[in-house]
Write a protein that holds these residues in place. Structure first.
Motif, PDB file in Angstrom:
ATOM      1  N   ILE A 293     -41.899  -7.101 -21.573  1.00 51.97           N
ATOM      2  CA  ILE A 293     -40.728  -7.519 -20.811  1.00 51.97           C
ATOM      3  C   ILE A 293     -41.039  -7.454 -19.321  1.00 51.97           C
TER       4      ILE A 293
ATOM      5  N   ASN B 151     -39.221  -7.511 -15.442  1.00 51.36           N
ATOM      6  CA  ASN B 151     -37.940  -7.228 -14.800  1.00 51.36           C
ATOM      7  C   ASN B 151     -37.972  -7.485 -13.302  1.00 51.36           C
TER       8      ASN B 151
ATOM      9  N   HIS C 104     -33.380  -7.519 -16.367  1.00 50.29           N
ATOM     10  CA  HIS C 104     -34.423  -8.277 -17.061  1.00 50.29           C
ATOM     11  C   HIS C 104     -34.514  -9.711 -16.535  1.00 50.29           C
TER      12      HIS C 104
ATOM     13  N   HIS D 170     -38.766 -12.040 -21.383  1.00 49.76           N
ATOM     14  CA  HIS D 170     -39.687 -11.264 -22.212  1.00 49.76           C
ATOM     15  C   HIS D 170     -40.129 -12.021 -23.449  1.00 49.76           C
TER      16      HIS D 170
ATOM     17  N   HIS E  65     -33.297 -14.323 -18.875  1.00 49.65           N
ATOM     18  CA  HIS E  65     -32.039 -13.675 -18.480  1.00 49.65           C
ATOM     19  C   HIS E  65     -31.607 -14.229 -17.125  1.00 49.65           C
TER      20      HIS E  65
ATOM     21  N   SER F   8     -28.658 -13.178 -21.994  1.00 49.04           N
ATOM     22  CA  SER F   8     -29.975 -13.591 -22.505  1.00 49.04           C
ATOM     23  C   SER F   8     -29.865 -14.945 -23.188  1.00 49.04           C
TER      24      SER F   8
ATOM     25  N   LYS G  94     -41.366 -10.502 -10.127  1.00 48.56           N
ATOM     26  CA  LYS G  94     -41.336  -9.426 -11.121  1.00 48.56           C
ATOM     27  C   LYS G  94     -41.673  -8.113 -10.413  1.00 48.56           C
TER      28      LYS G  94
END
Length: 244
Positions: A135, A137, A144, A147, A160, A166, A213
């Motif tokens: 995953i 984030n 999130h 993933h 997300h 999601s 990320k």
């Protein structure tokens, strides 16, 4: 090096004595040989310099490509900052299983910021374990981003758009190969993500993919509340490379 001096005469070549003529030809031949040796030596040195330059360049590129690599030979560093369940890093493997009062599949997060990159790793499902994935984030407020999850029956890629929401970008039934370790490759490039698994490639797009990320993690379903007796999920050979 030998030096030769050619005599200058006003006579024609036919008038030069035989021994002097031989000496002249010998000196000319020696000069030509020396010139040929020097030319070959210079060419060899140039070729050697070029090869050394390529080796240095290749070494620099290789060193620059890998921006993160985890050997899992020692206990996890403080960069692995949060998790659920029990996680053990040793002998080249990161092993996780469910434990503790909060009954949830094992999850382990690591701080590392990037945007576009290539992520590779391998996973294994032990005994009753049913799924393993990775995953990615954003910030704590963002939550999130995206993933990848592989189960014994299917592969899923979820995005997300907002925290708490999601969307399935991909959900496809696939057989899990009969082997211990399963290699996975994930390529981030802008809003597009490619996943290579079991000889097949899937490509998905979503705005969340292009976001920065700030951390990533491993997780999955290790088999249930019985903990390690039920099963475990394992990961190894984690590398993140800069996307060229």
């Amino acid at each position: 090096l030998l030096t030769c001096q050619i005599r200058t005469a006003r006579y024609s070549i036919h008038s030069i004595p035989d021994n002097e003529n031989k000496e002249k030809h010998s000196c000319l031949g020696l000069q030509r040989s020396q010139a040929l040796i020097q030319s070959r030596l210079i060419s060899s040195l140039l070729l050697l310099s070029f090869c050394l330059m390529l080796e240095v360049q290749n070494a620099s590129v290789s060193a620059a490509e890998t921006i993160l690599e985890e050997s899992f030979q020692t206990p996890l560093s403080k960069d692995w900052f949060w998790g659920l369940g029990t996680w053990i890093s040793k002998e080249g493997v990161l092993r996780g299983y469910e434990s503790g009062p909060r009954r949830h599949g094992p999850v382990k997060l690591r701080r590392f910021e990037f945007v576009d990159c290539v992520v590779t790793y391998e996973f294994r499902l032990e005994r009753g374990a049913q799924a393993a994935g990775m995953i990615f984030n954003g910030s704590q407020e963002r939550g999130h981003l995206v993933h990848v999850l592989v189960t014994r029956k299917e592969i899923r890629i979820l995005a997300h758009a907002r925290k708490g929401e999601s969307t399935d970008l991909l959900r496809e039934m696939i057989p899990l190969p009969e082997q211990d370790w399963h290699p996975v490759k994930i390529v981030f490039q802008g809003s597009e993500m490619k996943v290579d698994f079991n000889g097949k490639t899937w490509t998905v797009k979503h705005p969340a993919i292009r976001e920065t990320k700030q951390n990533f993690g491993f997780g999955g379903n290790s088999g249930g509340a019985a903990g390690e007796k039920a099963g475990a999920i394992e990961f190894r050979k984690l590398k993140i490379k800069a996307d060229k």
